[in-house]
Motif scaffolding. Structure first.
Motif, mmCIF file in Angstrom:
data_model
loop_
_atom_site.group_PDB
_atom_site.id
_atom_site.type_symbol
_atom_site.label_atom_id
_atom_site.label_comp_id
_atom_site.label_asym_id
_atom_site.label_seq_id
_atom_site.Cartn_x
_atom_site.Cartn_y
_atom_site.Cartn_z
ATOM 1 N N ASP A 193 0.833 -1.206 0.000
ATOM 2 C CA ASP A 193 0.000 0.000 0.000
ATOM 3 C C ASP A 193 0.868 1.256 0.000
ATOM 4 O O ASP A 193 0.602 2.221 -0.735
ATOM 5 N N ARG A 249 -12.578 7.747 -9.599
ATOM 6 C CA ARG A 249 -12.768 6.746 -8.551
ATOM 7 C C ARG A 249 -14.111 6.933 -7.856
ATOM 8 O O ARG A 249 -14.821 5.957 -7.581
ATOM 9 N N GLU A 250 -14.480 8.162 -7.571
ATOM 10 C CA GLU A 250 -15.753 8.420 -6.900
ATOM 11 C C GLU A 250 -16.937 8.141 -7.824
ATOM 12 O O GLU A 250 -18.000 7.711 -7.367
ATOM 13 N N ALA A 290 -17.366 4.552 -7.642
ATOM 14 C CA ALA A 290 -17.857 4.181 -6.311
ATOM 15 C C ALA A 290 -19.374 4.279 -6.202
ATOM 16 O O ALA A 290 -19.971 3.699 -5.284
ATOM 17 N N GLY A 338 -21.330 1.133 -5.653
ATOM 18 C CA GLY A 338 -21.417 0.485 -4.350
ATOM 19 C C GLY A 338 -20.830 -0.904 -4.321
ATOM 20 O O GLY A 338 -21.283 -1.773 -3.561
ATOM 21 N N SER A 339 -19.782 -1.134 -5.125
ATOM 22 C CA SER A 339 -19.157 -2.449 -5.224
ATOM 23 C C SER A 339 -17.689 -2.365 -4.816
ATOM 24 O O SER A 339 -16.895 -1.690 -5.478
ATOM 25 N N GLU A 340 -17.311 -3.057 -3.751
ATOM 26 C CA GLU A 340 -15.914 -3.049 -3.316
ATOM 27 C C GLU A 340 -15.000 -3.658 -4.369
ATOM 28 O O GLU A 340 -13.870 -3.204 -4.555
ATOM 29 N N ARG A 341 -15.470 -4.675 -5.062
ATOM 30 C CA ARG A 341 -14.647 -5.328 -6.085
ATOM 31 C C ARG A 341 -14.379 -4.390 -7.262
ATOM 32 O O ARG A 341 -13.273 -4.326 -7.781
ATOM 33 N N THR A 342 -15.416 -3.660 -7.667
ATOM 34 C CA THR A 342 -15.229 -2.704 -8.758
ATOM 35 C C THR A 342 -14.313 -1.572 -8.323
ATOM 36 O O THR A 342 -13.469 -1.111 -9.095
ATOM 37 N N ASP A 343 -14.470 -1.127 -7.075
ATOM 38 C CA ASP A 343 -13.586 -0.082 -6.545
ATOM 39 C C ASP A 343 -12.129 -0.534 -6.575
ATOM 40 O O ASP A 343 -11.236 0.233 -6.951
ATOM 41 N N GLU A 344 -11.891 -1.772 -6.158
ATOM 42 C CA GLU A 344 -10.524 -2.300 -6.125
ATOM 43 C C GLU A 344 -9.944 -2.394 -7.532
ATOM 44 O O GLU A 344 -8.780 -2.049 -7.763
ATOM 45 N N ARG A 391 -9.135 1.122 -8.739
ATOM 46 C CA ARG A 391 -7.937 1.633 -8.078
ATOM 47 C C ARG A 391 -6.683 1.105 -8.765
ATOM 48 O O ARG A 391 -5.726 1.849 -9.013
#
Length: 232
Positions: A27, A147-148, A151, A154-160, A163
Motif C-alpha cells: 500500500d 474513482r468516486e 464508487a 457500491g461495489s468493493e470489487r469494482t472499486d478495487e 484503483r
C-alpha cells in the motif's frame, strides 16, 4: 534512489505499526509510485527500502510480488525490480478497461437523485488546484473524480479494480512533459458530467463520459508517444 525518497519512506514506517505485513508495505509503495516518488524506470533497492521501512527482505519481496501482479513493477532478469514503463499498447488497453468499467457504472445507476457529493467534491478539488497552478494536484483530483464516479456502483470489487487500473495509468502521467495540457481541459468536462447526472440524465452522462475517455486516451497516447520516441 535519492535520499529524499528514502526519508519519505522512513516517515511511512509509522504506518506499519507492530503488525507489519506485505500488504501494508505494498500500500505504501503503491501510493509513492502513484505520487511520482518512484518514476517509471526506477530500480527499487531491497536493502534501501527495507531499511527505510524497517521490514524484512521476505516481506518486501512479497510486497514487490503483489505490485508486480498489479503491473506496477517488473522483475528484470539479473537486474532487479523496476517501476514499469508502459507501452502505447498498455495505455490503450487501460482506456479500454476504463471505458468498460466507468460507462457500465453510469449506465447501471438506479433512479435519480444520485449521491454525487463526493464526485462533486473531486471536481471542486480539481478547480482549486488549477487556480493554484498545481497541475499535479489537478491530475490527482481527476483520478479522484473517476474513482468516486465508479464508487457510485457500491461495489468493493469494482472499486478495487478501478484503483488498480488508475494506479497503472499514473505511470504514464508521470512521463508526460506538459501535465497542464493533459489534465486542465477535463476539469470543465468533469463538472458537466456531474451537472448532467444531477439533472437525472444518466444516458446523456454516459455518452459524455465515453467521448471524454476517448479524447483523453487520444491526447495521452499522443503526448506519451512523443516522449517515448525522444527517449528511444
Amino acid at each position: 534512489m535519492a535520499t529524499e525518497e528514502l526519508n519519505a519512506l522512513a516517515d511511512d514506517r509509522a504506518l506499519l505499526g507492530r503488525t507489519s505485513t506485505a500488504e501494508r508495505v505494498a500500500d505504501i509503495l503503491r501510493t509513492r509510485i502513484a505520487e511520482g516518488f518512484f518514476p517509471p524506470g526506477t530500480r527499487l533497492s531491497e536493502d534501501s527500502i527495507g531499511s527505510a521501512l524497517g521490514v524484512s527482505r521476505n516481506t518486501l519481496r512479497e510486497a514487490f510480488r503483489l505490485l508486480t501482479h498489479e503491473r506496477l513493477l517488473e522483475h528484470r532478469l539479473n537486474k532487479g525490480v523496476f517501476v514499469r514503463v508502459l507501452s502505447i499498447d498498455d495505455v490503450e488497453d487501460i482506456y479500454r478497461t476504463r471505458r468498460m468499467i466507468e460507462c457500465s457504472v453510469v449506465r447501471s445507476l438506479g433512479q435519480p437523485p444520485f449521491a454525487l457529493d463526493r464526485v462533486a467534491a473531486a471536481v471542486e478539488g480539481g478547480q482549486r488546484a488549477a487556480k493554484a497552478r498545481d497541475w499535479k494536484g489537478v491530475s490527482t483530483a481527476n483520478i479522484h473524480f473517476h474513482r468516486e464516479l465508479v464508487a457510485l456502483a457500491g461495489s468493493e470489487r469494482t472499486d478495487e479494480l478501478m484503483r488498480s487500473v488508475l494506479a497503472e495509468l499514473r505511470l504514464a502521467f508521470h512521463v508526460v512533459d506538459d501535465p497542464r495540457r493533459l489534465h486542465e481541459p477535463y476539469l470543465a468536462r468533469n463538472a458537466q458530467i456531474v451537472r448532467t447526472l444531477a439533472d437525472g440524465h444518466r444516458d446523456e452522462a454516459e455518452t459524455l463520459l465515453a467521448d471524454y475517455l476517448d479524447d483523453s486516451r487520444d491526447g495521452l497516447v499522443e503526448a506519451y508517444g512523443q516522449r517515448v520516441a525522444r527517449e528511444a
